[in-house]
Design a protein around this motif. Structure first.
Motif, PDB file in Angstrom:
ATOM      1  N   LEU A  81       0.861  -1.178   0.000  1.00 10.39           N
ATOM      2  CA  LEU A  81       0.000   0.000   0.000  1.00 10.39           C
ATOM      3  C   LEU A  81       0.904   1.237   0.000  1.00 10.39           C
ATOM      4  N   SER A  82       0.835   2.027  -1.049  1.00 14.13           N
ATOM      5  CA  SER A  82       1.758   3.147  -1.219  1.00 14.13           C
ATOM      6  C   SER A  82       1.298   4.366  -0.419  1.00 14.13           C
ATOM      7  N   PRO A  83       2.228   5.037   0.247  1.00 11.76           N
ATOM      8  CA  PRO A  83       1.892   6.283   0.954  1.00 11.76           C
ATOM      9  C   PRO A  83       1.855   7.452  -0.023  1.00 11.76           C
ATOM     10  N   ILE A  84       1.315   8.571   0.423  1.00  9.91           N
ATOM     11  CA  ILE A  84       1.344   9.804  -0.370  1.00  9.91           C
ATOM     12  C   ILE A  84       2.670  10.503  -0.106  1.00  9.91           C
ATOM     13  N   ARG A  85       3.389  10.820  -1.156  1.00 14.25           N
ATOM     14  CA  ARG A  85       4.689  11.469  -1.002  1.00 14.25           C
ATOM     15  C   ARG A  85       4.499  12.907  -0.524  1.00 14.25           C
ATOM     16  N   GLY A  86       5.383  13.327   0.373  1.00 13.74           N
ATOM     17  CA  GLY A  86       5.312  14.681   0.905  1.00 13.74           C
ATOM     18  C   GLY A  86       5.571  15.731  -0.159  1.00 13.74           C
ATOM     19  N   GLU A  87       5.096  16.936   0.090  1.00 19.85           N
ATOM     20  CA  GLU A  87       5.270  18.030  -0.860  1.00 19.85           C
ATOM     21  C   GLU A  87       6.371  18.980  -0.376  1.00 19.85           C
ATOM     22  N   ILE A  88       6.825  19.840  -1.291  1.00 17.57           N
ATOM     23  CA  ILE A  88       7.929  20.752  -0.994  1.00 17.57           C
ATOM     24  C   ILE A  88       7.436  22.180  -1.195  1.00 17.57           C
ATOM     25  N   TYR A  89       7.718  23.042  -0.215  1.00 16.34           N
ATOM     26  CA  TYR A  89       7.261  24.428  -0.241  1.00 16.34           C
ATOM     27  C   TYR A  89       8.438  25.393  -0.150  1.00 16.34           C
ATOM     28  N   ASP A  90       8.190  26.649  -0.528  1.00 12.66           N
ATOM     29  CA  ASP A  90       9.220  27.670  -0.351  1.00 12.66           C
ATOM     30  C   ASP A  90       9.085  28.256   1.051  1.00 12.66           C
ATOM     31  N   ASP A  91       9.878  29.281   1.352  1.00 11.99           N
ATOM     32  CA  ASP A  91       9.893  29.786   2.726  1.00 11.99           C
ATOM     33  C   ASP A  91       8.656  30.615   3.081  1.00 11.99           C
ATOM     34  N   HIS A  92       7.768  30.852   2.107  1.00 16.19           N
ATOM     35  CA  HIS A  92       6.505  31.530   2.378  1.00 16.19           C
ATOM     36  C   HIS A  92       5.317  30.575   2.235  1.00 16.19           C
ATOM     37  N   GLY A  93       5.590  29.279   2.161  1.00 19.09           N
ATOM     38  CA  GLY A  93       4.515  28.303   2.063  1.00 19.09           C
ATOM     39  C   GLY A  93       3.959  28.118   0.672  1.00 19.09           C
ATOM     40  N   ARG A  94       4.652  28.614  -0.347  1.00 18.50           N
ATOM     41  CA  ARG A  94       4.194  28.438  -1.729  1.00 18.50           C
ATOM     42  C   ARG A  94       4.686  27.094  -2.255  1.00 18.50           C
ATOM     43  N   LEU A  95       3.784  26.385  -2.919  1.00 15.27           N
ATOM     44  CA  LEU A  95       4.093  25.030  -3.368  1.00 15.27           C
ATOM     45  C   LEU A  95       5.149  25.048  -4.471  1.00 15.27           C
ATOM     46  N   LEU A  96       6.228  24.305  -4.254  1.00 15.18           N
ATOM     47  CA  LEU A  96       7.284  24.172  -5.254  1.00 15.18           C
ATOM     48  C   LEU A  96       7.240  22.818  -5.947  1.00 15.18           C
ATOM     49  N   VAL A  97       6.900  21.766  -5.202  1.00 15.14           N
ATOM     50  CA  VAL A  97       6.762  20.426  -5.773  1.00 15.14           C
ATOM     51  C   VAL A  97       5.553  19.762  -5.131  1.00 15.14           C
ATOM     52  N   GLY A  98       4.637  19.282  -5.958  1.00 16.58           N
ATOM     53  CA  GLY A  98       3.449  18.625  -5.437  1.00 16.58           C
ATOM     54  C   GLY A  98       3.174  17.320  -6.158  1.00 16.58           C
ATOM     55  N   ASN A  99       2.070  16.673  -5.805  1.00 17.85           N
ATOM     56  CA  ASN A  99       1.674  15.409  -6.413  1.00 17.85           C
ATOM     57  C   ASN A  99       0.597  15.647  -7.465  1.00 17.85           C
ATOM     58  N   PHE A 100       0.649  14.871  -8.527  1.00 15.82           N
ATOM     59  CA  PHE A 100      -0.279  15.041  -9.643  1.00 15.82           C
ATOM     60  C   PHE A 100      -0.573  13.662 -10.223  1.00 15.82           C
ATOM     61  N   THR A 101      -1.837  13.409 -10.516  1.00 14.83           N
ATOM     62  CA  THR A 101      -2.230  12.107 -11.055  1.00 14.83           C
ATOM     63  C   THR A 101      -2.222  12.137 -12.582  1.00 14.83           C
ATOM     64  N   VAL A 102      -1.484  11.217 -13.172  1.00  9.26           N
ATOM     65  CA  VAL A 102      -1.474  11.039 -14.626  1.00  9.26           C
ATOM     66  C   VAL A 102      -1.846   9.586 -14.912  1.00  9.26           C
ATOM     67  N   PHE A 103      -1.979   9.262 -16.193  1.00  6.62           N
ATOM     68  CA  PHE A 103      -2.516   7.954 -16.542  1.00  6.62           C
ATOM     69  C   PHE A 103      -1.655   7.236 -17.577  1.00  6.62           C
TER      70      PHE A 103
END
Length: 749
Positions: A81-103
């Motif tokens: 059972l795969s976990p959700i990978r953590g996301e990466i933010y900048d120093d103001h909480g802006r998303l730099l790397v997130g998760n996205f579903t592709v097919f």
């Protein structure tokens, strides 16, 4: 009468016999059932629970596959059972790397061929028409992402899959190749193609779309595109670098498992289940706004110069936090992108930026620097030999003829190789390279620096006392040093002598709280004496503000900065010689000059120009940063007490608590599945929150009131492109349906 009685007795006997027979059968059946129950409970029960001699547990840590496994027909297997990978933010909480579903898109030719064998043979024209229309539609839609896939390719793919009765994948998911991803918008396009409902097509043939399979896969997206891509990194399919790789243990989470029993073709779930633990989120030191300035300005400069590659890094002076780091290389089409890690790994000679290290070494030895004079443009060095004789080395820096003496300040401003070498030879002796090298070691230049993203290697200064080596080292020739290493000791001077290791990630969070915080490592509390630091700052200022300074052309009273230029000929390995027509140019310095907030280095490789182009890029980036709308707040932070206000902007739940805790509030984010929360003031000292749900505008997520980075991330997840105008939070949005682009107008919050 007697005959009648006899018949009755016979019937009664027959009935009793049959009754006893039936009873015996019932007893036997009951005994058999009881035996079966006992067998199932005592024998087969263990098998049903995945234990026993007849069960092979492949999930056991001691299990090793062997030929004896064929003797079993009952196996315990494990479904991860795969976990959700953590996301990466900048120093103001802006998303730099997130998760996205592709097919992954595949076609089950085997099932279709088996189910519609008769239809295919009776109505081949309908099948041919459908495949042709389908191939044309797929080609038109995917031709930019899959240029090698022609209409013929799609036609052959479906035809051969059915003829050969094979399950074949049409579009694979390549985690590292974002351009090839098939998203939800694409699958919706395929499902609603007109060819599925065209009049005249055989209804059975049209059911080919039911055998197209869309296998979802989670991939990583960068809402800001190529910006900081190399630093943020990747950890897929052999491409391992950056934060994604070096901090994978925090991002990845822990896999869960669900055991199941396979008996012949029957699958039975077991009770043993371990839930996956989702990965943690990383909050980096990168400021997305500064990163944007640096990336764009460096790209423009490299493009104008047609340079091979370039690197720019911004460090916060007092904390060592890396606010921006850009590594750009030119591709065959002349475009620049982040494909190499030059900040850590570039094997380049530093050139004249290294003269600061020589100046520091000189000032640590000599206190009479203001009265010393040395040759600058032309000089013949006399190197003493063991025989008592001297070997002469004639050196010339410029077209000036005849020796000219200059002060230390003038030598540093003019960036004279002869002058800086003369200073070192005077302070340490022409035969005492070991002593000079030892002083460089005290500056940390021969140390390996450990960081969150790997090691920064030391300068490759050979322990070779021959004149040419000694002379070259004085002004940064004949050895390599990582670009980031140069920035670190420059930052130490800007920071009054305190040398800090670079910091890339500040803290780690889960959905509700901060898990871990990282502190900046102090490499040296006082790199050189305070007197040397003060003098070195004056010399660095003179490079920009002095009469002879190599950076004086770019001095600007509205953006005061200091630093040192560098120009170095490129070593051509094919010729085994320097190419004097091509240079590596650089500028490293800090700003504002009087009270440094940031230290920055610009390095541009393979251009005919000299260091002024690096100074130009430095000045433009520094000016953009100084002119930021929030710079006045940074500058006057100590003059005006901070009184945070609570707005109505939706905030990502992952860093809700941390954000308001840093503002001095007591808070606790709601335990909710919603990704965003709205802050509500509860008391003067505490904050409450409520859920914030997305609404839809013609099928497009309504991102109004959101920050630009969050809006871009959510629209990207939904399969839309974005274009921004203004700055701040999203005030208005509208969809360009032709290009599938959402235009966002931003206003200050």
């Amino acid at each position: 009468m007697r005959k009648k009685t006899q018949n009755s007795d016979d019937i009664m006997k027959s009935f009793k016999g049959r009754s006893f027979g039936i009873l015996a059968l019932l007893v036997l059946f009951g005994a058999a059932c009881l035996g079966m129950f006992l067998r199932l409970g005592l024998v087969e029960g263990n098998m049903a629970n995945g234990v026993g001699d007849k069960v092979l547990d492949t999930t056991d840590s001691s299990y090793v596959p062997s030929p004896a496994d064929t003797a079993f027909n009952c196996f315990v297997l494990n479904n991860n059972l795969s976990p959700i990978r953590g996301e990466i933010y900048d120093d103001h909480g802006r998303l730099l790397v997130g998760n996205f579903t592709v097919f992954e898109v595949a076609f089950d030719g085997l099932r279709f061929a088996n189910e519609y064998r008769d239809t295919l043979s009776k109505n081949p024209d309908a099948f041919t028409t459908l495949i042709n229309d389908l191939s044309k539609s797929l080609y038109e839609h995917f031709k930019d992402r899959y240029p090698k896939y022609t209409e013929t390719y799609y036609n052959d793919f479906f035809t051969q899959s059915i003829q050969n009765k094979k399950y074949k994948t049409l579009f694979f998911v390549k985690g590292w190749d974002e351009k090839s991803w098939v998203n939800g918008r694409d699958t919706a396009f395929i499902k609603h193609l007109k060819c599925w409902t065209q009049v005249g097509s055989d209804s059975s043939v049209r059911k080919i779309h039911a055998h197209l399979n869309y296998v979802p896969t989670s991939v990583r997206i960068n809402p800001y595109g190529d910006i900081a891509r190399r630093t943020l990194g990747m950890n897929v399919e052999g491409k391992a670098y950056g934060i994604e790789y070096f901090m994978d243990n925090l991002l990845a989470g822990q896999q869960g498992s669900k055991k199941y029993l396979r008996l012949n073709k029957t699958v039975v779930p077991l009770k043993d289940r371990v839930e996956p633990v989702d990965g943690y989120n990383l909050h980096t030191t990168i400021d997305a706004e500064i990163q944007n300035y640096v990336h764009n300005e460096l790209a423009l400069q490299l493009s104008d110069l047609k340079a091979k590659w370039g690197c720019a890094i911004v460090m916060e002076t007092r904390t060592g936090e890396i606010k921006a780091i850009t590594n750009l290389i030119r591709d065959v089409n002349g475009h620049y992108s982040e494909n190499m890690e030059y900040a850590f790994n570039a094997k380049v000679e530093p050139g004249s930026t290294f003269k600061l290290a020589s100046l520091l070494s000189f000032l640590e030895k000599r206190t009479d620097d203001t009265t010393c004079t040395y040759p600058m443009f032309v000089h013949t060095f006399e190197y003493p030999l063991k025989s008592g004789n001297h070997r002469k080395y004639y050196k010339q820096d410029s077209k000036v003829h005849g020796e000219t003496l200059g002060t230390v300040s003038e030598i540093f401003q003019r960036s004279s190789n002869i002058g800086i070498a003369s200073m070192i030879f005077d302070a340490y002796g022409m035969k005492n390279f070991a002593s000079y090298r030892a002083q460089l070691a005290k500056l940390g230049l021969l140390d390996t620096i450990h960081t969150q993203l790997g090691d920064i290697l030391p300068a490759t200064i050979r322990n070779d006392s021959r004149f040419d080596n000694y002379y070259g080292v004085c002004f940064g020739a004949g050895f390599n040093i990582p670009i980031l290493h140069t920035l670190i000791y420059y930052n130490a001077i800007a920071n009054d002598g305190k040398m800090l290791a670079p910091l890339f990630v500040k803290y780690v969070t889960n959905n509700y709280d901060t898990i871990q915080q990282f502190e900046t490592e102090v490499l040296n509390e006082q790199l050189v004496s305070p007197t040397t630091v003060a003098k070195a700052k004056k010399y660095l200022e003179s490079v920009v503000w002095g009469k002879y300074g190599t950076g004086r052309r770019y001095k600007d009273s509205t953006c005061r900065f200091a630093g040192k230029t560098g120009t170095r000929d490129i070593w051509d390995e094919k010729l085994n010689a320097y190419n004097y027509d091509r240079n590596a140019v650089s500028f490293c310095g800090y700003f504002p000059m009087e009270d440094p907030l940031y230290t920055m280095i610009i390095y541009i490789y393979d251009v005919p120009q000299h260091s002024e182009v690096a100074v130009d890029a430095f000045a433009k980036i520094a000016r953009a940063m100084m002119n930021r709308s929030n710079f006045s707040a940074i500058r006057n932070a100590e003059e005006f007490p901070f009184n945070p206000s609570i707005g109505s902007q939706p905030i990502n739940k992952r860093f809700f608590n941390t954000l308001f805790a840093n503002l001095g509030y007591d808070t606790m984010a709601l335990a909710t599945d919603q990704a965003y929360l709205l802050p509500l003031r509860d008391t003067v000292a505490s904050i409450q929150s409520k859920e914030w749900n997305f609404s839809k505008q013609k099928g497009v997520p309504d991102v109004q009131r959101m920050s630009a980075s969050d809006a871009v991330a959510e629209l990207t997840r939904a399969g839309y492109k974005t274009r921004l105008s203004g700055r701040g939070t999203v005030k208005e949005q509208y969809l360009d349906s032709k290009t599938h682009t959402v235009h966002l107008r931003l206003e200050p919050h």
